[in-house]
Design a protein around this motif. Structure first.
Motif, PDB file in Angstrom:
ATOM      1  N   GLN A 136       4.371   4.000   0.579  1.00 27.56           N
ATOM      2  CA  GLN A 136       3.000   3.836   1.045  1.00 27.56           C
ATOM      3  C   GLN A 136       2.289   2.717   0.268  1.00 27.56           C
ATOM      4  OE1 GLN A 136       0.644   7.333   0.257  1.00 27.56           O
ATOM      5  NE2 GLN A 136      -1.014   6.724   1.645  1.00 27.56           N
TER       6      GLN A 136
ATOM      7  N   MET B 165       0.974  -0.865   1.765  1.00 24.80           N
ATOM      8  CA  MET B 165      -0.442  -1.221   1.630  1.00 24.80           C
ATOM      9  C   MET B 165      -0.608  -2.688   1.233  1.00 24.80           C
ATOM     10  SD  MET B 165      -3.117   1.020  -0.563  1.00 24.80           S
ATOM     11  CE  MET B 165      -4.887   0.862  -0.393  1.00 24.80           C
TER      12      MET B 165
ATOM     13  N   TYR C 219      -0.590  -4.185  -5.177  1.00 25.14           N
ATOM     14  CA  TYR C 219      -1.152  -2.840  -5.329  1.00 25.14           C
ATOM     15  C   TYR C 219      -0.705  -2.348  -6.706  1.00 25.14           C
ATOM     16  CZ  TYR C 219      -1.518   2.174  -5.301  1.00 25.14           C
ATOM     17  OH  TYR C 219      -1.825   3.461  -5.655  1.00 25.14           O
TER      18      TYR C 219
END
Length: 446
Positions: free
Chosen positions: A126, A130, A152
């Motif tokens: 995830q 992102m 991220y």
């Protein structure tokens, strides 16, 4: 986790006392972090790491020694502590070192939300997705943009402090960040901008996943901030009003706050030395350190010595009313610790009533400052000179981009000339400030 580390810290303090130390303090930090960097849809770097560190200070008869270790096992720490105690007779005496007054120590009686209980549920897939999605959304906005990096990162940290006063406490924090940097080439066919590349970006940081800025918003800001730099020229040499964006206001206040730290004051390395009670800024300026703001990045229950966290007014109606002091700095200055071992918490410039658009519209001919570079900041003398970029303001509106110039003044003049304060606070940093206007600074351009 915190209880386990508190037990370790307690054991360390007891062992130090057993070795003959009359003052013992220890701080322990353990952190686990994740960071992914992507470019052109591919992962360039992915790091998952754990780190730990423990510091132990042992003092006897005003002689002290500090050890540190990344190995938190008692069987590793105990020999280091024995060695430190054996070295104490060779250390010079420092009458200013002491543990804090026990009456000042404790945990603030509030609930500070800085640990996201959902931190474990976010999976690596995830997080990577992102960063890739942010890059896709940004590049889709303008075909001339190229990605420098989208990223991220997150972090969960656990901190414990203990000392021979009997203080023993700890807390956990989480932090998320996501952002992108892009580059584009100037399309000029003549002049200084031929082949010149412009870069910029945007990011979001928050203690809670759900507080991160939407990717669409980050992408849009990164795109607009980069494109507005195209065609930059050198501004004329002049004296004009300068509107500091919130990011540049933060940079200015970061330097300014260092002059209020006790370490700089007792070393006589601060332009604010011996200025308590004096008017040092425009009377509308209210500046404070606010450690008890729930969810903010600099919030804390106590400082790195276990002194209870409390709000502290620094500048009130333009007057300097307090310095930020650790126990050592307080002893040097014959004052009391203000709970600032470890530095500022949340430095807050009280917002004014103007939107950034209104600040800009207040200037007929001047500068909107968006970037600074260079090391021309001297908090001892107050001299301030930085390389700069921004946009020129004509008749109250943003006009052409400008670069390759310097802005100059002194902290003393800038604080007095800071005459309009915005209302929109940037919360991505422990320095919480809106944009503001300084009504006169020197521009050195053409």
């Amino acid at each position: 986790m915190i209880d386990q580390y508190k037990q370790l810290a307690s054991n360390i303090v007891e062992y130090g006392k057993k070795l003959g130390a009359d003052q013992v303090s220890t701080s322990l930090v353990n952190a686990v972090s994740f960071q992914v960097e992507v470019r052109d849809g591919k992962i360039e770097s992915l790091k998952e790491s754990g780190s730990a560190g423990m510091y132990v200070t042992l003092c006897r008869d005003q002689q002290r020694s500090t050890i540190s270790s990344n190995d938190l096992r008692l069987e590793t720490l105990r020999p280091l502590m024995r060695s430190a105690m054996q070295s104490l007779p060779f250390m010079g005496k420092d009458p200013y070192y002491s543990l804090p007054d026990p009456q000042l120590q404790g945990r603030a009686d509030v609930t500070l939300e800085f640990s996201d209980p959902d931190f474990p549920i976010h999976q690596s897939e995830q997080k990577v997705a992102m960063a890739i999605e942010l890059e896709e959304k940004t590049l889709a906005l303008e075909s001339s943009l190229r990605s420098e990096q989208a990223y991220y990162s997150d972090l969960v940290s656990h901190t414990v402090h203990a000392d021979s006063n009997g203080f023993l406490d700890g807390y956990s924090k989480t932090l998320y960040s996501v952002g992108i940097s892009v580059v584009t080439e100037d399309k000029a066919t003549s002049g200084l901008n031929i082949g010149r590349k412009q870069t910029d970006g945007w990011f979001s940081s928050a203690r809670f996943w759900e507080k991160l800025e939407a990717l669409e918003s980050i992408a849009d800001k990164a795109c607009q901030r980069t494109l507005r730099k195209l065609g930059a020229i050198k501004p004329p040499t002049c004296e004009v009003p300068v509107v500091f964006s919130a990011e540049m206001a933060r940079s200015f206040l970061a330097s300014c706050s260092s002059a209020m730290m006790g370490d700089h004051v007792f070393r006589k390395q601060s332009f604010l030395m011996d200025k308590l009670g004096e008017l040092v800024a425009n009377p509308q300026i209210q500046l404070s350190d606010q450690p008890l703001l729930s969810g903010m990045l600099g919030s804390r229950y106590f400082d790195s010595e276990g002194v209870i966290a409390k709000p502290l007014t620094l500048i009130e109606d333009g007057k300097l009313v307090n310095y930020m002091l650790s126990t050592y700095a307080g002893n040097k200055l014959k004052m009391e610790s203000t709970g600032h071992a470890g530095g500022i918490s949340n430095l807050v410039l009280e917002p004014g009533k103007y939107t950034e658009e209104e600040l800009i519209s207040s200037v007929d001919n001047g500068l909107y400052l968006t970037s600074m570079s260079g090391q021309g900041v001297n908090v001892t003398t107050g001299d301030y000179s930085r390389g700069a970029q921004g946009l020129w303001i004509r008749d109250g509106k943003l006009a052409e981009p400008v670069s390759e110039f310097t802005i100059a003044s002194t902290f003393q003049q800038m604080l007095h000339n800071l005459d309009l304060i915005g209302c929109e606070v940037d919360t991505r940093n422990p320095i919480l400030t809106p944009p503001f206007r300084i009504n006169k600074m020197s521009i050195s351009g053409t």
